[in-house]
Motif scaffolding. Structure first.
Motif, PDB file in Angstrom:
ATOM      1  N   ARG A  22       2.273 -35.020  -3.442  1.00  0.00           N
ATOM      2  CA  ARG A  22       3.365 -34.108  -3.078  1.00  0.00           C
ATOM      3  C   ARG A  22       3.052 -32.698  -3.579  1.00  0.00           C
ATOM      4  O   ARG A  22       3.239 -31.710  -2.846  1.00  0.00           O
ATOM      5  CB  ARG A  22       4.685 -34.619  -3.645  1.00  0.00           C
ATOM      6  CG  ARG A  22       5.873 -33.785  -3.204  1.00  0.00           C
ATOM      7  CD  ARG A  22       7.196 -34.370  -3.651  1.00  0.00           C
ATOM      8  NE  ARG A  22       7.550 -35.436  -2.722  1.00  0.00           N
ATOM      9  CZ  ARG A  22       7.885 -36.676  -3.092  1.00  0.00           C
ATOM     10  NH1 ARG A  22       7.940 -36.999  -4.357  1.00  0.00           N
ATOM     11  NH2 ARG A  22       8.206 -37.574  -2.199  1.00  0.00           N
ATOM     12  N   ALA A  26       2.475 -29.441  -1.368  1.00  0.00           N
ATOM     13  CA  ALA A  26       3.431 -28.347  -1.564  1.00  0.00           C
ATOM     14  C   ALA A  26       2.720 -27.019  -1.786  1.00  0.00           C
ATOM     15  O   ALA A  26       3.255 -25.960  -1.437  1.00  0.00           O
ATOM     16  CB  ALA A  26       4.351 -28.657  -2.741  1.00  0.00           C
ATOM     17  N   ASP A  30       4.767 -25.697   3.803  1.00  0.00           N
ATOM     18  CA  ASP A  30       6.203 -25.661   3.530  1.00  0.00           C
ATOM     19  C   ASP A  30       6.719 -27.064   3.154  1.00  0.00           C
ATOM     20  O   ASP A  30       6.064 -28.067   3.452  1.00  0.00           O
ATOM     21  CB  ASP A  30       6.966 -25.124   4.749  1.00  0.00           C
ATOM     22  CG  ASP A  30       6.804 -26.009   5.960  1.00  0.00           C
ATOM     23  OD1 ASP A  30       5.760 -25.897   6.631  1.00  0.00           O
ATOM     24  OD2 ASP A  30       7.712 -26.823   6.219  1.00  0.00           O
ATOM     25  N   PRO A  31       7.876 -27.155   2.520  1.00  0.00           N
ATOM     26  CA  PRO A  31       8.384 -28.447   2.036  1.00  0.00           C
ATOM     27  C   PRO A  31       8.584 -29.504   3.131  1.00  0.00           C
ATOM     28  O   PRO A  31       8.255 -30.681   2.918  1.00  0.00           O
ATOM     29  CB  PRO A  31       9.722 -28.100   1.379  1.00  0.00           C
ATOM     30  CG  PRO A  31       9.596 -26.662   1.000  1.00  0.00           C
ATOM     31  CD  PRO A  31       8.720 -26.045   2.041  1.00  0.00           C
ATOM     32  N   ASP A  35       6.499 -33.048   3.293  1.00  0.00           N
ATOM     33  CA  ASP A  35       7.105 -34.383   3.323  1.00  0.00           C
ATOM     34  C   ASP A  35       6.581 -35.208   4.497  1.00  0.00           C
ATOM     35  O   ASP A  35       6.287 -36.397   4.351  1.00  0.00           O
ATOM     36  CB  ASP A  35       8.625 -34.287   3.393  1.00  0.00           C
ATOM     37  CG  ASP A  35       9.238 -33.838   2.077  1.00  0.00           C
ATOM     38  OD1 ASP A  35      10.423 -33.437   2.089  1.00  0.00           O
ATOM     39  OD2 ASP A  35       8.546 -33.898   1.034  1.00  0.00           O
TER      40      ASP A  35
END
Length: 184
Positions: A22, A26, A30-31, A35
């Motif tokens: 993660r 990151a 972008d988030p 994800d």
């Protein structure tokens, strides 16, 4: 390896990798994309569990890099398509297509069909595509498209007959003998 063994191995190997992956993603995107790419990476880890080395994190970083590259390519393609669509002028005028009015028996009959059959018929009648072109759009063989089109036309005919019997049409709804969209 049986299913239970696969699951145990996955549950042992993957949880320690999630936070490092993660953070890795990151720092690169972008988030929301991070994800999505993390989910794709974990899916690849599950599918290729037999290839997972003893120290899986570096291998998973490589998988994540590839998944991120795929996501970025997809995003670029989407932006290019959106830019092209944005500069196109809308049609000067549009007329309603079949099925756009409540009193249209063909529209009601199409709505009663399976989604796949209705789409096939729309491609044939509205877009005037032949079986080979429909096959290309749907990613099936020309023979399969011909057979499906024949069956879909039969189902439409039956739906129109049912509507006529129920008194919901004036008998002029169908164009059963039409050769529109068919190439000889």
């Amino acid at each position: 390896m049986d299913e239970a063994g696969r699951r145990r191995r996955f549950e042992q190997a993957v949880p320690p990798m999630i936070d490092p992956l993660r953070r890795f993603l990151a720092r690169r995107t972008d988030p929301a994309t991070a994800d999505d790419v993390l989910a794709d990476t974990l899916l690849v880890c599950w599918r290729r569990l037999e290839q997972l080395p003893e120290d899986p994190l570096p291998w998973a970083y490589g998988v994540a890099r590839h998944c991120l590259a795929n996501a970025e390519r997809t995003s670029r393609r989407q932006r290019r398509v959106a830019a092209k669509v944005a500069v196109l002028d809308p049609p000067a005028s549009s007329s309603p297509g079949p099925g756009d009015t409540d009193d249209d028996p063909v529209g009601r009959a199409l709505a009663a069909l399976r989604t796949d059959d209705a789409e096939l018929l729309r491609l044939w009648a509205w877009e005037q595509l032949g079986a080979s072109e429909i096959a290309q759009v749907l990613g099936i063989s020309t023979n399969a498209a011909s057979i499906r089109l024949h069956r879909a036309r039969q189902r439409l005919r039956e739906e129109l007959e049912e509507l006529e019997e129920a008194g919901k049409t004036d008998g002029r709804a169908g164009h059963e003998e039409s050769r529109e969209g068919r190439k000889r």
